[in-house]
Enzyme design. Structure first.
Site, PDB file in Angstrom:
ATOM      1  N   ASP A   1       0.855  -1.177   0.042  1.00  0.00           N
ATOM      2  CA  ASP A   1       0.406  -0.089   0.103  1.00  0.00           C
ATOM      3  C   ASP A   1       0.791   0.991   0.223  1.00  0.00           C
ATOM      4  O   ASP A   1       2.033   1.667   0.494  1.00  0.00           O
ATOM      5  CB  ASP A   1      -0.607  -0.547   1.059  1.00  0.00           C
ATOM      6  CG  ASP A   1      -1.714   0.823   1.471  1.00  0.00           C
ATOM      7  OD1 ASP A   1      -2.995   1.354   0.445  1.00  0.00           O
ATOM      8  OD2 ASP A   1      -1.742   2.020   2.258  1.00  0.00           O
TER       9      ASP A   1
ATOM     10  N   GLU B   1       1.036   5.526   0.628  1.00  0.00           N
ATOM     11  CA  GLU B   1       0.070   7.392   1.145  1.00  0.00           C
ATOM     12  C   GLU B   1       0.773   7.705   0.420  1.00  0.00           C
ATOM     13  O   GLU B   1       2.519   7.874   0.097  1.00  0.00           O
ATOM     14  CB  GLU B   1       0.309   6.778   2.273  1.00  0.00           C
ATOM     15  CG  GLU B   1      -0.768   6.183   3.464  1.00  0.00           C
ATOM     16  CD  GLU B   1      -1.991   5.669   3.131  1.00  0.00           C
ATOM     17  OE1 GLU B   1      -2.357   6.347   2.256  1.00  0.00           O
ATOM     18  OE2 GLU B   1      -2.234   4.674   3.534  1.00  0.00           O
TER      19      GLU B   1
ATOM     20  N   HIS C   1      -4.762   3.752   6.822  1.00  0.00           N
ATOM     21  CA  HIS C   1      -4.659   4.762   6.234  1.00  0.00           C
ATOM     22  C   HIS C   1      -2.524   5.113   6.359  1.00  0.00           C
ATOM     23  O   HIS C   1      -2.360   5.940   6.710  1.00  0.00           O
ATOM     24  CB  HIS C   1      -5.490   6.611   6.152  1.00  0.00           C
ATOM     25  CG  HIS C   1      -6.810   6.303   5.610  1.00  0.00           C
ATOM     26  ND1 HIS C   1      -6.522   5.592   4.598  1.00  0.00           N
ATOM     27  CD2 HIS C   1      -7.687   6.755   5.907  1.00  0.00           C
ATOM     28  CE1 HIS C   1      -7.830   6.073   3.904  1.00  0.00           C
ATOM     29  NE2 HIS C   1      -8.794   5.773   4.656  1.00  0.00           N
TER      30      HIS C   1
ATOM     31  N   ASP D   1      -1.909  -1.128   6.333  1.00  0.00           N
ATOM     32  CA  ASP D   1      -3.521  -1.211   5.659  1.00  0.00           C
ATOM     33  C   ASP D   1      -3.539  -2.575   4.477  1.00  0.00           C
ATOM     34  O   ASP D   1      -3.868  -3.788   4.059  1.00  0.00           O
ATOM     35  CB  ASP D   1      -3.589  -0.496   4.372  1.00  0.00           C
ATOM     36  CG  ASP D   1      -4.712   0.677   5.294  1.00  0.00           C
ATOM     37  OD1 ASP D   1      -4.976   0.668   5.935  1.00  0.00           O
ATOM     38  OD2 ASP D   1      -4.144   2.393   4.306  1.00  0.00           O
TER      39      ASP D   1
END
Length: 243
Positions: free
Chosen positions: A64, A66, A205, A210
């Site tokens: 993942d 961000e 998040h 995640d």
């Protein structure tokens, strides 16, 4: 879980102008070596034929990102990588996490969403160095993400910006798999899927958290995939290509 974090002790010295020309040159050589590594890895990935690999033994990396916003084409940048290794449905203890200095301001709403502030990324590596660390962790494994379009756009942007290559790893999307297994649901976002499959929500998040939750979701999905008499990576891709 073991957490791999890139070292960053020289970055503040570099920013303060405390590096000699020779050391600065060493940084340039290191960057060139990292670009060469990234290009070589993308070239090797195109050679791999993985379709006959059993889903019970396939080596995967669930990841993942961000980011500062929704589009790398509007100047948004990656601010963290998170990834965890999985074999079949078994989550290993091998993880990767790195903040990234986006070289731009992190909007207040993104700071509130992710908990990542401008101060936190000041000493973080830039995207080239963090990307190399991520790819060293991934090696030639299959990538998995939930709603992978966002992450793929940002990875491709970073790869092209740093090394003039595109992502060539095979990629599975747990959102697309969930749509195949559960047609006509009102929503397929990560929170909805975690709830549907009874996966505990930890910290949303946060790139590594995640990734771990998505890995647990993959394990649940894999049970259903097997029940559909789908047992190899090639069989799964074939099913998904029809949906």
């Amino acid at each position: 879980m073991k957490d791999r974090k890139p070292a960053g002790g020289m970055w503040s010295l570099y920013k303060m102008g405390g590096l000699t020309p020779a050391i600065t040159s060493m940084f340039d050589v290191r960057s060139a070596q990292q670009m060469a590594f990234i290009r070589s890895m993308m070239k090797e990935q195109r050679k791999n034929s993985l379709y006959e690999i059993s889903l019970d033994s396939v080596e995967l990396v669930v990841f993942d990102l961000e980011t500062t916003g929704f589009s790398p084409y509007n100047g948004d940048e990656i601010i963290s990588f998170g990834a965890v290794s999985v074999t079949g449905s078994v989550i290993t203890e091998d993880t990767f996490y790195s903040l990234v200095n986006p070289k731009r301001n992190i909007p207040k709403e993104i700071e509130e969403l992710t908990g990542i502030s401008n101060e936190m990324v000041l000493e973080a590596p830039d995207v080239l160095h963090a990307l190399k660390g991520f790819l060293e962790f991934v090696q030639s494994k299959i990538l998995i993400a939930h709603g992978s379009g966002h992450d793929k756009h940002f990875l491709n942007s970073a790869l092209w910006k740093t090394s003039k290559v595109n992502l060539s790893h095979r990629l599975l999307d747990t959102m697309i798999i969930a749509k195949w297994l559960n047609p006509k649901l009102p929503s397929y976002d990560l929170d909805s899927m975690l709830d549907l499959y009874g996966v505990e929500t930890t910290i949303r998040h946060h790139a590594l958290e995640d990734a771990v939750m998505t890995a647990r979701l993959w394990g649940k999905l894999l049970q259903e995939i097997r029940s559909r008499d789908v047992h190899t990576l090639g069989d799964l891709y074939l099913q998904l290509s029809h949906h």
